[in-house]
Design a protein around this motif. Structure first.
Motif, PDB file in Angstrom:
ATOM      1  N   GLU A 207       0.810  -1.219   0.000  1.00 46.90           N
ATOM      2  CA  GLU A 207       0.000   0.000   0.000  1.00 46.90           C
ATOM      3  C   GLU A 207       0.843   1.267   0.000  1.00 46.90           C
ATOM      4  O   GLU A 207       0.429   2.296  -0.529  1.00 46.90           O
ATOM      5  N   ASN A 208       2.008   1.182   0.628  1.00 47.53           N
ATOM      6  CA  ASN A 208       2.848   2.371   0.761  1.00 47.53           C
ATOM      7  C   ASN A 208       4.305   1.949   0.727  1.00 47.53           C
ATOM      8  O   ASN A 208       4.636   0.785   1.037  1.00 47.53           O
ATOM      9  N   ILE A 209       5.174   2.871   0.346  1.00 44.75           N
ATOM     10  CA  ILE A 209       6.612   2.641   0.347  1.00 44.75           C
ATOM     11  C   ILE A 209       7.245   3.749   1.180  1.00 44.75           C
ATOM     12  O   ILE A 209       7.030   4.933   0.920  1.00 44.75           O
ATOM     13  N   VAL A 210       8.009   3.353   2.184  1.00 39.37           N
ATOM     14  CA  VAL A 210       8.625   4.308   3.105  1.00 39.37           C
ATOM     15  C   VAL A 210      10.100   4.444   2.726  1.00 39.37           C
ATOM     16  O   VAL A 210      10.897   3.526   2.935  1.00 39.37           O
ATOM     17  N   HIS A 211      10.448   5.580   2.155  1.00 38.36           N
ATOM     18  CA  HIS A 211      11.815   5.823   1.716  1.00 38.36           C
ATOM     19  C   HIS A 211      12.627   6.468   2.839  1.00 38.36           C
ATOM     20  O   HIS A 211      12.192   7.463   3.422  1.00 38.36           O
TER      21      HIS A 211
END
Length: 599
Positions: A207-211
């Motif tokens: 759902e999300n990508i945390v960079h």
């Protein structure tokens, strides 16, 4: 012919229980549930998932690769379903801290499971590997507020994580990082800049990508001391934890690579409009130190990739050697045409692959056990002792295991003969996938310079002296055993350790006065350390196997094979130590003999 993957559970358990000391690790505070029986059950289930879910999409993922279209990256067929199953069955949470939803298993146990994922499908395994590295960095350095927002979703696998260091103008030299972070006045920052080589930087599996992004504040000093670390999510997170607007970041393209085709390597552009919203991790200007929490985790895991891809190549080569009928082997009096496994040189190649893999696996698992002691032992002095061993061996596991994997996977192609050069057999994929492992997360030279500089010269060789003392204790036991096989292994180990001590002494004497020559021999020193430390592991394995056979253990085929590979390593691999020592003590100057015009 493409082989399936079968996790080498018997050897994994041998190392866990008899060399790395799982029973003692499971008595450390917080690790009490990781008993040997529990570990065996975990490995059994992981082996089923690796063989049944991940391995079948390895070759197809390599052939199909990822697809980029206007900033959207679609993984190869089957990867999204495999990832969903991976998370649903709890594998992503296995090594993470329980307070964030993890299972809190020892690094020792999770390393064995990680090996399975990497053997079965290295491109897939990179995604959870980077996520867990980001989890470690956030857990150790971020505020409680940021931890609460991001860690539960990342531990569950609902959100994935990345590491954004490299820029077009800043490869290994992170002092050249130019990405900017400007305070927005509300506690957040506006991030702008371009990052390259971002593994799983964009995809639609989560759902999300945390960079995690390295960038400079406006008042940052030059050099590595002016770098800060920021969380920059693909989608912003609302106060109630739901996902909000898309952040100002985009995947501009993905790379076309030699290997790991199913792992998208992204070019990430931050802040083309108003600036990507980011959140400072920890204190300003300390980002590189924070990122090293993630990088050291990744370096050990990349070292494990070297073990894993070597194992996969060996399994494929062995299956082919058993199946391929060709010629009459020299020395075979039957006169029959036999599978190539009967040919002496094929047998030599397979024995070389097998022995080196066993040595690498044991050294990598042993390092993971030291990590568990360094983090969980109640005595601070004991923690420091084990942390020193972790710091000494991390560059060795990363550098030596990955360099060895290139040779092992190349040998796997050689066993296949001409068919190994044909993509359809699958042998070439392992060689292509292995090639990146010596480069990313710090090249072999970077690991080697770290080893000779920070781990040997700066501390006067003290940590290495402790390692050599441990090796010497094993040597004494072998030579005093009264067993001819163990005595021969002990003598070879003594010669290898002597070569390592000689090279160490040369480095300590010349590092300050002749730094260029020391650096020219750094990779040789790293390989020397790996060969000798691996030989120590194999010698200990021979001790254990001999004792188990004497005690009447029924697994005689495995234990006799362990003795055979340990003797092969002593006879055929440990002599490489003398060569590496000579390269360091006698050959460093010749590497620098030509000036620019001479090349």
């Amino acid at each position: 012919m493409m082989t399936s993957y079968t996790a080498p559970q018997r050897d994994m358990l041998f190392v866990l229980n008899h060399l790395a000391g799982l029973e003692a690790v499971s008595q450390l505070p917080g690790l009490e549930d990781a008993t040997p029986d529990m570990a065996a059950a975990i490995l059994d289930e992981a082996a089923k998932f690796a063989a049944g879910v991940l391995a079948p999409i390895n070759a197809s993922g390599d052939l199909q690769g990822c697809r980029w279209d206007n900033g959207v990256v679609t993984p190869a067929d089957g990867f999204a379903d495999a990832y969903a199953s991976f998370c649903e069955t709890g594998w992503n949470a296995m090594p993470a801290q329980p307070e964030f939803g993890g299972q809190g298993l020892p690094s020792l146990v999770s390393s064995a499971v990680q090996e399975m994922w990497k053997s079965a499908n290295m491109a897939f395994a990179l995604c959870p590997m980077l996520t867990l590295g980001a989890v470690n960095a956030i857990a150790e350095h971020a505020s409680d507020e940021l931890k609460a927002v991001y860690l539960p979703k990342m531990v569950s696998g609902e959100w994935t994580g990345t590491m954004n260091l490299t820029e077009p103008n800043a490869g290994s030299d992170l002092a050249a990082v130019r990405s900017r972070a400007v305070p927005a006045g509300d506690g957040s920052y506006r991030i702008s800049g371009t990052k390259i080589f971002i593994t799983w930087g964009e995809h639609d599996m989560a759902e999300n990508i945390v960079h995690l992004v390295l960038a400079r504040l406006p008042d940052a000093p030059e050099g590595v001391k002016g770098i800060s670390l920021f969380i920059v999510p693909k989608y912003l997170v609302n106060a109630d934890g739901s996902l909000g607007a898309r952040n100002d970041l985009v995947c501009a393209s993905i790379e076309h690579k030699l290997g790991i085709h199913a792992s998208p390597t992204a070019v990430m552009v931050f802040g083309e409009n108003d600036g990507a919203i980011g959140y400072l991790v920890g204190e300003p200007h300390k980002g590189l130190a924070y990122m090293f929490t993630m990088m050291n985790h990744a370096r050990l895991n990349v070292g494990m990739e070297g073990v894993a891809i070597s194992e996969r190549a060996f399994q494929q080569a062995l299956a082919y050697a058993k199946d391929r009928v060709q010629g009459k082997p020299m020395g075979d009096s039957s006169g029959q045409t036999r599978p190539i496994l009967y040919h002496p040189d094929v047998r030599r190649m397979l024995m070389d692959m097998k022995s080196r893999i066993e040595a690498m696996r044991a050294l990598a698992y042993q390092t993971a056990a030291h990590m568990d002691y360094a983090h969980h032992h109640p005595d601070e002095a004991v923690r420091r002792e084990h942390q020193a061993r972790v710091e000494l061996l991390t560059p060795v596991v990363k550098g030596w295991c990955t360099e060895t994997s290139i040779n092992v996977t190349s040998t796997g192609i050689q066993v296949h003969g001409g068919m190994g050069f044909i993509e359809e057999t699958g042998a070439a994929q392992h060689f292509r996938d292995a090639r990146i492992t010596t480069i990313y997360e710090g090249t072999t030279a970077i690991q080697a310079n770290d080893l000779i500089g920070r781990k040997v010269a700066r501390e006067g060789g003290s940590s290495l002296a402790v390692l050599l003392a441990d090796i010497d204790a094993t040597r004494e036991q072998l030579l005093a055993s009264g067993n001819a096989q163990l005595s021969a292994i002990g003598a070879a180990l003594a010669r290898g350790a002597g070569a390592l001590a000689e090279a160490r002494d040369w480095l300590l004497a010349h590092y300050a006065s002749q730094p260029a020559q020391a650096a020219a021999g750094a990779v040789a020193f790293l390989k020397l350390t790996g060969v000798v430390a691996g030989g120590w592991m194999m010698a200990r394995a021979a001790q254990v196997a001999t004792q188990l056979l004497a005690d009447g253990d029924s697994d005689t085929v495995f234990l006799n094979a362990k003795l055979a590979t340990a003797r092969y390593y002593a006879d055929q691999v440990l002599p490489e130590a003398a060569l590496y020592a000579a390269q360091i003590t006698q050959g460093a100057a010749s590497a620098l003999a030509l000036d620019e015009e001479g090349f």
